[in-house]
Every structure is written in C-alpha cells, then in structure tokens.
Design a protein around this motif. Structure first.
Motif, PDB file in Angstrom:
ATOM      1  N   MET A   1      24.852  54.354 -40.351  1.00  0.00           N
ATOM      2  CA  MET A   1      24.477  55.519 -39.569  1.00  0.00           C
ATOM      3  C   MET A   1      23.435  55.113 -38.546  1.00  0.00           C
ATOM      4  O   MET A   1      22.520  54.370 -38.823  1.00  0.00           O
ATOM      5  CB  MET A   1      23.908  56.569 -40.520  1.00  0.00           C
ATOM      6  CG  MET A   1      23.294  57.732 -39.842  1.00  0.00           C
ATOM      7  SD  MET A   1      22.747  58.898 -41.075  1.00  0.00           S
ATOM      8  CE  MET A   1      21.427  59.648 -40.203  1.00  0.00           C
ATOM      9  N   ARG A   2      23.568  55.628 -37.384  1.00  0.00           N
ATOM     10  CA  ARG A   2      22.608  55.313 -36.339  1.00  0.00           C
ATOM     11  C   ARG A   2      22.047  56.605 -35.780  1.00  0.00           C
ATOM     12  O   ARG A   2      21.928  56.797 -34.579  1.00  0.00           O
ATOM     13  CB  ARG A   2      23.265  54.496 -35.238  1.00  0.00           C
ATOM     14  CG  ARG A   2      23.814  53.190 -35.778  1.00  0.00           C
ATOM     15  CD  ARG A   2      24.625  52.454 -34.747  1.00  0.00           C
ATOM     16  NE  ARG A   2      25.373  51.401 -35.384  1.00  0.00           N
ATOM     17  CZ  ARG A   2      24.847  50.228 -35.705  1.00  0.00           C
ATOM     18  NH1 ARG A   2      23.605  49.970 -35.465  1.00  0.00           N
ATOM     19  NH2 ARG A   2      25.584  49.315 -36.290  1.00  0.00           N
TER      20      ARG A   2
ATOM     21  N   ARG B   1      29.021  51.545 -57.646  1.00  0.00           N
ATOM     22  CA  ARG B   1      27.873  51.759 -56.767  1.00  0.00           C
ATOM     23  C   ARG B   1      28.045  52.988 -55.885  1.00  0.00           C
ATOM     24  O   ARG B   1      27.165  53.838 -55.773  1.00  0.00           O
ATOM     25  CB  ARG B   1      27.670  50.508 -55.908  1.00  0.00           C
ATOM     26  CG  ARG B   1      26.490  50.540 -54.979  1.00  0.00           C
ATOM     27  CD  ARG B   1      26.906  50.787 -53.538  1.00  0.00           C
ATOM     28  NE  ARG B   1      27.741  49.727 -53.027  1.00  0.00           N
ATOM     29  CZ  ARG B   1      28.458  49.847 -51.899  1.00  0.00           C
ATOM     30  NH1 ARG B   1      28.478  50.991 -51.258  1.00  0.00           N
ATOM     31  NH2 ARG B   1      29.198  48.843 -51.466  1.00  0.00           N
ATOM     32  N   ARG B   2      29.206  53.102 -55.247  1.00  0.00           N
ATOM     33  CA  ARG B   2      29.380  54.202 -54.305  1.00  0.00           C
ATOM     34  C   ARG B   2      29.415  55.538 -55.032  1.00  0.00           C
ATOM     35  O   ARG B   2      28.868  56.534 -54.557  1.00  0.00           O
ATOM     36  CB  ARG B   2      30.659  54.013 -53.491  1.00  0.00           C
ATOM     37  CG  ARG B   2      30.692  54.954 -52.301  1.00  0.00           C
ATOM     38  CD  ARG B   2      32.081  55.074 -51.729  1.00  0.00           C
ATOM     39  NE  ARG B   2      32.656  53.772 -51.459  1.00  0.00           N
ATOM     40  CZ  ARG B   2      33.964  53.578 -51.325  1.00  0.00           C
ATOM     41  NH1 ARG B   2      34.805  54.574 -51.464  1.00  0.00           N
ATOM     42  NH2 ARG B   2      34.437  52.374 -51.081  1.00  0.00           N
TER      43      ARG B   2
ATOM     44  N   LEU C   1      26.776  60.764 -56.171  1.00  0.00           N
ATOM     45  CA  LEU C   1      26.287  61.755 -57.137  1.00  0.00           C
ATOM     46  C   LEU C   1      24.776  61.984 -56.989  1.00  0.00           C
ATOM     47  O   LEU C   1      24.301  63.124 -57.069  1.00  0.00           O
ATOM     48  CB  LEU C   1      26.615  61.315 -58.572  1.00  0.00           C
ATOM     49  CG  LEU C   1      28.097  61.347 -58.953  1.00  0.00           C
ATOM     50  CD1 LEU C   1      28.277  61.023 -60.427  1.00  0.00           C
ATOM     51  CD2 LEU C   1      28.731  62.700 -58.633  1.00  0.00           C
TER      52      LEU C   1
ATOM     53  N   ARG D   1      24.138  63.965 -53.869  1.00  0.00           N
ATOM     54  CA  ARG D   1      24.621  65.342 -53.946  1.00  0.00           C
ATOM     55  C   ARG D   1      23.831  66.170 -54.955  1.00  0.00           C
ATOM     56  O   ARG D   1      23.439  67.292 -54.663  1.00  0.00           O
ATOM     57  CB  ARG D   1      26.102  65.329 -54.331  1.00  0.00           C
ATOM     58  CG  ARG D   1      26.720  66.706 -54.445  1.00  0.00           C
ATOM     59  CD  ARG D   1      28.220  66.594 -54.464  1.00  0.00           C
ATOM     60  NE  ARG D   1      28.870  67.864 -54.734  1.00  0.00           N
ATOM     61  CZ  ARG D   1      30.178  68.054 -54.689  1.00  0.00           C
ATOM     62  NH1 ARG D   1      30.958  67.043 -54.380  1.00  0.00           N
ATOM     63  NH2 ARG D   1      30.708  69.223 -54.950  1.00  0.00           N
TER      64      ARG D   1
ATOM     65  N   GLY E   1      27.668  56.271 -44.458  1.00  0.00           N
ATOM     66  CA  GLY E   1      28.569  55.690 -43.464  1.00  0.00           C
ATOM     67  C   GLY E   1      30.022  55.771 -43.871  1.00  0.00           C
ATOM     68  O   GLY E   1      30.806  54.860 -43.600  1.00  0.00           O
ATOM     69  N   ILE E   2      30.392  56.859 -44.541  1.00  0.00           N
ATOM     70  CA  ILE E   2      31.792  57.042 -44.940  1.00  0.00           C
ATOM     71  C   ILE E   2      32.237  58.427 -44.485  1.00  0.00           C
ATOM     72  O   ILE E   2      31.423  59.228 -43.995  1.00  0.00           O
ATOM     73  CB  ILE E   2      31.965  56.897 -46.473  1.00  0.00           C
ATOM     74  CG1 ILE E   2      31.097  57.918 -47.220  1.00  0.00           C
ATOM     75  CG2 ILE E   2      31.605  55.492 -46.916  1.00  0.00           C
ATOM     76  CD1 ILE E   2      31.229  57.849 -48.733  1.00  0.00           C
TER      77      ILE E   2
ATOM     78  N   THR F   1      36.086  61.082 -47.961  1.00  0.00           N
ATOM     79  CA  THR F   1      35.781  60.070 -48.976  1.00  0.00           C
ATOM     80  C   THR F   1      34.637  60.536 -49.869  1.00  0.00           C
ATOM     81  O   THR F   1      34.629  60.278 -51.084  1.00  0.00           O
ATOM     82  CB  THR F   1      35.430  58.734 -48.303  1.00  0.00           C
ATOM     83  OG1 THR F   1      36.536  58.325 -47.511  1.00  0.00           O
ATOM     84  CG2 THR F   1      35.119  57.668 -49.332  1.00  0.00           C
TER      85      THR F   1
ATOM     86  N   SER G   1      34.370  63.755 -56.725  1.00  0.00           N
ATOM     87  CA  SER G   1      35.276  64.306 -57.730  1.00  0.00           C
ATOM     88  C   SER G   1      35.619  63.248 -58.775  1.00  0.00           C
ATOM     89  O   SER G   1      35.537  63.483 -59.984  1.00  0.00           O
ATOM     90  CB  SER G   1      36.540  64.807 -57.027  1.00  0.00           C
ATOM     91  OG  SER G   1      37.483  65.221 -57.982  1.00  0.00           O
TER      92      SER G   1
ATOM     93  N   LEU H   1      23.906  66.752 -65.101  1.00  0.00           N
ATOM     94  CA  LEU H   1      23.619  65.637 -64.198  1.00  0.00           C
ATOM     95  C   LEU H   1      22.392  65.948 -63.346  1.00  0.00           C
ATOM     96  O   LEU H   1      21.466  65.133 -63.230  1.00  0.00           O
ATOM     97  CB  LEU H   1      24.835  65.364 -63.309  1.00  0.00           C
ATOM     98  CG  LEU H   1      24.660  64.321 -62.207  1.00  0.00           C
ATOM     99  CD1 LEU H   1      24.280  62.971 -62.798  1.00  0.00           C
ATOM    100  CD2 LEU H   1      25.958  64.190 -61.387  1.00  0.00           C
TER     101      LEU H   1
ATOM    102  N   LEU I   1      30.899  48.538 -44.542  1.00  0.00           N
ATOM    103  CA  LEU I   1      30.203  49.607 -45.269  1.00  0.00           C
ATOM    104  C   LEU I   1      30.743  50.985 -44.909  1.00  0.00           C
ATOM    105  O   LEU I   1      29.989  51.955 -44.825  1.00  0.00           O
ATOM    106  CB  LEU I   1      28.691  49.537 -45.013  1.00  0.00           C
ATOM    107  CG  LEU I   1      28.023  48.210 -45.353  1.00  0.00           C
ATOM    108  CD1 LEU I   1      26.540  48.268 -45.033  1.00  0.00           C
ATOM    109  CD2 LEU I   1      28.232  47.846 -46.800  1.00  0.00           C
ATOM    110  N   ASP I   2      32.058  51.058 -44.687  1.00  0.00           N
ATOM    111  CA  ASP I   2      32.631  52.368 -44.379  1.00  0.00           C
ATOM    112  C   ASP I   2      33.297  52.992 -45.600  1.00  0.00           C
ATOM    113  O   ASP I   2      33.954  54.019 -45.499  1.00  0.00           O
ATOM    114  CB  ASP I   2      33.646  52.249 -43.238  1.00  0.00           C
ATOM    115  CG  ASP I   2      34.882  51.454 -43.650  1.00  0.00           C
ATOM    116  OD1 ASP I   2      34.867  50.826 -44.734  1.00  0.00           O
ATOM    117  OD2 ASP I   2      35.860  51.455 -42.885  1.00  0.00           O
TER     118      ASP I   2
END
Lengths: 173, 453
Positions: free
Chosen positions: A1-2, A122-123, A128, A131, A146-147, A151, A157, B9, B158-159
């Motif tokens: 992200m920029r 990791r992702r 989580l 969020r 950056g996704i 995604t 989910s 959580l 990293l996308d």
C-alpha cells in the motif's frame, strides 16, 4: 500500500502526536502478530523510524495511520522470518510459544483461541487480527495487506472455518 | 457458526492485547532522523558490496529498502502470447505442483507440454486450472522438455496470490529459479533487472582469478523458497577452485537477499547474513563476529618408514610401500594392490615414506608422501598408477608443511602468530598451495590449534 505517498501541500501530520496517540495500539497489533512484546515494540519503533525518514511528509492522518499499520504488519512478517531463521528455517509454527507468565495470566478459553490462531497461515492470521481486533473494514484490510477485498472476504471466511477446526481438534485430544 | 466464534476470537485478541498497557512500554521517544541509521544488515551489506567491487567481482549489488515516497507504481507489461500456441505439444509427465496463483488458499493444477524438438530443447507450454475457477497458460523456454518440473508458489509481490517458480538447470552445477507472474490469465516471465548483478542461482559464481596462484575464485550461491518468499544467498568471500575441487570453508558467511516482484522485475532486498554449513546442512544466523570456518585440522600423521622397512599405506587406494637401501641413495618401491611395483630414487637422498597416504590430494591413484631431508615433514608425493612408472610431485615451496591424518597436506607461512594457511593440491604433474586464509597459531606452533585471527 502506498496510501501516504501523495503530498497535497497541506499541513503534515504531527509525528509526535501520532506517536503518542497510536504507539500503544500499534504495539498491541504487532504483539498479536508476533506474540512477543519486545519484538512488537521493535517493529513499531522501526515503523515510526521509516515514517520519520520519509522525504515527503504525510498530510492525511488516516493515510499516516494506514501507512504505519501496513509497516507494522510487514515488520511483523520480517520479525517472524528472522525468528524462523534463528530456528534454522524449520519452525513448527509461525508464532512463538507463549511464556508461562502469559499462559498463567490469560484465561484458558482465550488461550485456546490464540493457540488455534497461531496455527493458521500467516495471511489468515493477519486478516483475523485486523478484522476482529483492529476492527478494520474489508477495504482497509485489503489496503493494509495489499490484497483485494474479495481475497480479504474469502480469507476471513476460510480462516474462521480453519480456526474452528483446529480448536475442535485440540479440544478432542 | 461464527457469531460465537467471532465473539470468542475478539475477546481473546482483546485479552492478549490488553496484557500490554502504557506502563509496559519501554520508554522510547519518537525516532529522530539523525538517530536512525541503516540497520546492521544494510551496513554489512554495503561493506560486503564494497569488498566485492574491490576484487572486481560482479556480484552482490544490494538494493536498499525501497523508498515508498520516491517510487512510482512500477511498470507492468502485458502478455502478448496467442492462446493456441502449444496446445498440441507433447505432454510432460511427473509434474507435481504446489502453487496458488489465484490466491484462494487452494492449490492450482498445472500441466506442461513440450514443443517437439530433436534435442528436446523446445519451449514449454504451461496450462493451469485455477482452483477458484478459470484457467491460465504460458509459454516459456525452460531449456529442456525432458526434465521433470515441480512448479511451486511464492507471493513475491505480496498481493495475496502466488507467483509460479520453476527450477531450471543453467549448467551441470547450477540451477536457477524461473519466475512466472499471472497477468490477464497468462503466465509472464519476470526476472531481475538487466544489470542487477545479484546472483540468483544455486552453484558456483565466478569471482575472478587469484593473481598469486592463478586459481579461479568462486563464490558459493544458493536460492530457495521458504514461507512463501524467494531468497538467495552468496558467500561474502570467494574460494579457490581447481578442476573439480573447490575449497569452500564450513561454515561460511553468506549474504542473503529476499526477492520481491515490482512490476516487471525482481528486486533484491538485503536480509540478515547467515552462516551456512554444508556438513550440518543448515543455514543459521551467524554468531557475533563469526567468520568462515577453518578446515578440520586433523592430528599430524607422523609415522614414517625408512630403509629396510615396509608398510601398508593407510587411507587412499590399497598399496604397500617399502624402502630399499641402495648405496648412497634409498629407493622407494610402491606396489598398488593388483598392480605392478614401481620405484623412485633421489640421488644421494635418504628417503622415508609416511604410512598415511595423502589421499586428500590424489583421489584416484595410489599415492605416498615422502620425506627426503629427515625433518619428518613431507617434501613431495609419489603417484603410483597400477600399471606404470611413479610420477613424483615435488613440494611447491619450502613452507612448513605437514601431513594430517585425514590425508590432507597443509602449509603455514611461519612458526607461530599470524600466518597464512595453505593446502597442497595436485595440478597435473605439479603440486600447488591453495590459500585457505590467515590464521593465528599459538606460541608453541601447534598447527592443529590454528584459529581465525
């Protein structure tokens, strides 16, 4: 992200104020990602150091916080990578085991959730945390990581399903 | 499902985060511009790069951390490959893929087809069934359509979605990763920018020639995928090579970079140095001040036989050596098991032979180290083929040499203190000294106690 790369000519964000206001929450965010207070502090320190070193000051406080948040997430990944390096690249899990002190203080029900979280990818873990702790929108999570928003949605989910599964497996042991 | 789980959580995260309060933070102010220098790794990298440049090696040129302000979105080219190319080529079997190109958390299925070519060096078509639906394809030159490929994934930009990484053979000793990025349903090859000298191979990287010895010097490079990242390493020093031999210390210090995809190019980002041990099969953080390791300096082999004696040679190919007094000279006769005896004499010299064979420098023939001046140190090596005369290899210089029990012959340039360590190596019918670096010997000159200074 920029997000913070635009210099719109307005007054720059007060870094001292930003530091005083958000350092703790960013350390907590890093803590949830690296599970180590000292490492979390280093990650946040480095994030602010990068911001200080920017040649173009940030004008938008929201963009500045977004920049810092992304920097903290990326720094946390690096910290975990370094930790894996220290373990000869063969970690059983991404997240370090918690200390006895931590376990003693945290309620068992929380520990079960956090242990399950540590077993996710990791992702998934990042999504989580952003969020359910940072309370970010899908759009902000997408920008931070950056996704795409799609995604983010699918990852969250799947992450919840996976979390429930690993917690169930642990409970059945 | 998730209302309860989501609440649990959130509560658990809040509890963990709440364990750090304002009073728990280390008192630190906002980092100041003057107080912030590059991290240790950057400085080390810069120093290493300077050293490499000094010896004329076109190797590591580390890119420092990208400046978020200065960088514009990097250019991304679009593919231009007709979709029907290669659909009728020969299927390549044995493909085991582990790649998630669409970032949905599930592995995609990859099929390969090879372009017909008499030398099996045609292009390869890749077809991907994306697990999230849809398909993708690409046409690339991998070098061989006979090899077995295992496409793997790494999220280099990293996308959230993988790029595909294939291992290709550069030559007999070297492999390299071939990286493909999915764009508009087509796999596009990406590579380091032209002129980026950072090695992205596994194998030796030529660094130059040692002017003193004429030996080729090579750096040890490697690359690997770990935790969804592509990394590579290159040794900070270059090591001498001769023929099939390459004197790489164990462990050795290596500089590591992590590769990121920015637009059309792979960009190296300097990472922490590591110490790599081939013997231990590990990469690990270097200890503070750690340097390249030294050879395992085995105990000195000091058992010799002289005139009227014989011995089975220890180590190396099986053989017997005996020494015969012949007037003012001694004659060494070496008999390989199953071969013919052959002799060697130096007029006017009393010869003795070490019972330990110099097996580290002569691998494929019978060899014996001899002492011609009675100082219990090797003065040369006799190579005795099964069916032919002995070839004598004379000591390359007059430095203090000793034969170690592992069959290596080492040399030092002095008796104690800071000295140059070397090792004999065979170069045809000659011996030469391979430099192994500077070491410090204790006052008693015990060579097996040598350490890096």
């Amino acid at each position: 992200m920029r997000a913070g790369s635009v210099d719109d000519g307005g007054p720059s964000v007060g870094l001292e104020e930003l530091y005083a206001t958000h350092r703790l929450s960013l350390v907590r965010l890093a803590l949830l990602l690296v599970d180590d207070v000292a490492a979390a502090e280093d990650v946040v320190h480095d994030a602010f150091a990068r911001m200080v070193a920017r040649r173009t000051p940030l004008r938008d406080p929201h963009a500045a916080l977004g920049y810092l948040r992304t920097s903290v997430v990326n720094g946390s990944r690096s910290a975990l990578r370094r930790r894996r390096t220290a373990r000869a690249y063969a970690p059983p899990l991404d997240v370090a085991p918690t200390s006895p002190e931590d376990s003693a203080v945290l309620a068992e029900e929380h520990r079960a959730v956090l242990d399950g979280l540590a077993r996710l990818g990791r992702r998934q873990r990042e999504v989580l945390v952003l969020r359910y702790w940072s309370g970010l929108s899908e759009a902000d999570i997408a920008a931070t990581l950056g996704i795409s928003r799609g995604t983010v949605k699918s990852t969250a989910s799947r992450a919840l399903v996976a979390l429930e599964r690993v917690m169930t497996q642990e409970a059945d042991r | 499902m998730s209302n309860e789980l989501e609440q649990r959580l959130a509560a658990a995260l809040e509890a963990r985060a709440g364990q750090v309060g304002p009073d728990d933070l280390t008192p630190r102010g906002l980092p100041g511009p003057a107080g912030r220098g590059p991290s240790r790794a950057v400085w080390v990298g810069l120093a290493a790069a300077a050293c490499l440049a000094a010896v004329g090696a076109g190797v590591v040129v580390p890119r420092l951390l990208a400046d978020l302000d200065a960088s514009q979105p990097p250019p991304v080219s679009r593919p231009d490959v007709p979709p029907d190319v290669g659909q009728d080529w020969e299927p390549i079997g044995g493909v085991e893929s582990d790649v998630d190109l669409d970032g949905d958390g599930e592995a995609d299925r990859v099929r390969l087809r090879g372009e017909p070519d008499p030398d099996f060096e045609g292009r390869t078509r890749l077809d991907v069934e994306l697990s999230g639906g849809g398909s993708a394809y690409g046409v690339v030159a991998l070098g061989s359509t006979l090899a077995t490929y295992s496409p793997r994934g790494a999220d280099l930009d990293l996308d959230g979605a993988d790029e595909m990484v294939l291992t290709v053979d550069v030559d007999e000793a070297t492999t390299a990763p071939r990286v493909l990025d999915l764009r508009d349903d087509v796999l596009v090859e990406v590579a380091p920018a032209a002129g980026d000298g950072t090695p992205l191979v596994a194998g030796p990287v030529r660094a130059g020639t040692d002017p003193a010895t004429g030996l080729v010097e090579q750096r040890a490079a490697d690359w690997w995928l770990a935790d969804g990242t592509l990394r590579s390493s290159v040794s900070e020093s270059a090591y001498p090579a001769l023929g099939m031999s390459w004197w790489v210390p164990d462990p050795f210090v290596a500089q590591v970079v992590t590769w990121r995809l920015e637009g059309d190019v792979l960009v190296p980002r300097l990472d922490e140095d590591v110490c790599i041990s081939r013997l231990e099969e590990e990469r690990r953080p270097c200890e503070p001040g750690e340097q390249d390791g030294l050879p395992d300096l085995a105990p000195v082999a000091d058992d010799l036989v002289g005139a009227g004696e014989s011995a089975r040679l220890i180590g190396g190919l099986p053989a017997t050596a005996r020494i015969i007094r012949s007037g003012r000279s001694d004659r060494v006769v070496v008999t390989p098991d199953g071969g013919r005896p052959s002799g060697f004499t130096i007029f006017g010299k009393r010869l003795r032979v070490f019972t330990t064979a110099p097996s580290a420098l002569v691998l494929d023939e019978v060899a014996a180290a001899y002492d011609e001046d009675g100082d219990d140190r090797p003065d040369g090596v006799l190579v005795a083929p099964t069916d032919g005369p002995i070839t004598p290899l004379r000591a390359p210089d007059d430095q203090r040499a000793w034969l170690a029990e592992d069959g290596a012959v080492y040399t030092v340039s002095g008796g104690s203190g800071r000295v140059e360590l070397g090792q004999w190596a065979r170069d045809g019918d000659d011996l030469l000294v391979v430099p192994l670096g500077t070491v410090c010997l204790p006052d008693d000159g015990d060579v097996t106690a040598a350490e890096r200074c």
